[in-house]
Design an enzyme around this catalytic site. Sequence first.
Site, PDB file in Angstrom:
ATOM      1  N   LYS A 273      -4.459   3.679  13.844  1.00 49.51           N
ATOM      2  CA  LYS A 273      -5.713   4.125  13.945  1.00 49.51           C
ATOM      3  C   LYS A 273      -5.388   5.620  14.961  1.00 49.51           C
ATOM      4  O   LYS A 273      -4.469   5.563  15.495  1.00 49.51           O
ATOM      5  CB  LYS A 273      -6.389   3.255  15.248  1.00 49.51           C
ATOM      6  N   ARG A 347     -10.115  -9.855   9.230  1.00 50.16           N
ATOM      7  CA  ARG A 347     -10.327 -10.728   8.237  1.00 50.16           C
ATOM      8  C   ARG A 347      -9.287 -11.744   7.787  1.00 50.16           C
ATOM      9  O   ARG A 347      -9.466 -12.795   7.300  1.00 50.16           O
ATOM     10  CB  ARG A 347     -10.734 -10.015   7.044  1.00 50.16           C
TER      11      ARG A 347
END
Length: 494
Positions: A273, A347
């Site tokens: 990130k 996920r």
Amino acid sequence: MPRFSVSGAAIADADVDLIIIPIAQDNAAAAASRYDGALGEDLKSALDRGEFSAKANEIYVARTPASGWRAARIVFVGGGPRSEINVEGIRRMATSSAQVARQQRRARIGWADIEPGAIAATARIETVAEGFALANFDNGVHKSRDADQFFISEGVIFTSESAGAAAAAGGAMGESINAARALINEPGNYLTPRVLAEKAAELASVKGITAEILDEKKIESLNMGLLLGVARGSIEPPRILVLKYSPEGAPAKQTLGLVGKGITFDTGGLSLKPADGMERMKDDMAGGASVVAALRSIALQQLPVRAIAIVPMTENMPGGKAIKPGDILKGASGLTVEVNNTDAEGRLILGDGLWYARQLGATHLIDVATLTGAIVVGLGKITTGLFGTPQPWVDHIERAADRAGEKIWAMPLFEEYKEQLKSEIADMLNSPGRPAGSITAAMFLKEFAGQGPWAHLDIAGTAWAEESKPWQPKGATGAMIRTLIEVARGGFAG
Ligand code: BES
Ligand code: MN
Ligand code: ZN
């Protein structure tokens, strides 16, 4: 821990240090004439001069008359237009005014239940107690100079209703939410997966809940390749917290399964990130903390439902053994995933978590996760994204959120979106591109949720407040905890 109770005493006789009087905007003049005999027209002149107009959460502090009143201060708190006062509005009024009491170092506070609005008595009184408890949140645990913070020790709601149980339940809910917020705010260096597992198990150590922490060996023996894949980049081993609550007499055919994302820090992994704002990613276990706090409250209230909570926990780090974009992982369900972006890690761990919840007998699933930046684009920081199937289960959760005074919005899961999840080389792709990013994330989870009702709450926008408000400190919000409790309260036939 403050005590919460109700009392039928008159407000002037209230044996507290400070009494809070809620006032709806369109009712302010009438309220002034009601109290001003005693207060020497103080409130009336404040209204006349425009110093106070009873806008939502507006505060006006008055001294009590020298004789006849036991409380030392009166705090008038505005409610805005009466027809607009809802559960969330009452909670905000209670927290905002109780914050003032804390600032004034008044430990025993009262609330005059004179502005009933359209909300049923038990819900109203529960919400006031909850709001009071939320005002006690300690935002300075790591500041040495804040060591002697002042806290409210007692909350009394003055009402003709007999709702002592509601007051106690509301107080306990507020405390559970505070505990979740405290965990969510903890920095990544203090709150590693192992520490989170211990602390969350401790939070859930109330009557009726059994806790088990699965270590990396046990996780390996369950073939949870998705969770293990994400954990590879970190020197900290993963954990799974398993909580079970099955009270006697609860319907045996139904088990609510709550699954929460427990990433203790999300760097993005090798799909790193940007530095700007990355510090917030210590909150990436907010879903996990929320399901634990909810199950704790469900047990404390002895709700007659079976429920379990599953929290897969790991860091998402770019270490030497980290998974690489293009790697293929195989989850416990047998499905293989091409990891084209290591930052879509939530996920992955939830895939194994949802599968495991079904293995343990969950019939009705809800997962809670800070899952996608796309939901912040879609719904902002106001509204939680709701996804699920079948429709009655989604409706049930919507109604629960409405009763809880939390904003959610149902999003579609049309089959056509599944196209984006296709991988050339594995069963599915974990990062299917920008269009409908929150929906495709939910479609991914659905593949692991098995048969039966399942819903997903994307709290990436609502879990964290960028700025403090009188009713909400900056940082973790505890979003969706009360909604989960309401889901369990409503039974769940859906
Ligand atoms: N934890 C983040 C989601 C997030 C983003 C939460 C912003 C709170 C604020 C999640 O793991 C993530 O990185 N999601 C990616 C998915 C993408 C790579 C498909 C995202 O949303 O950018
Ligand atoms: Mn991520
Ligand atoms: Zn994440």
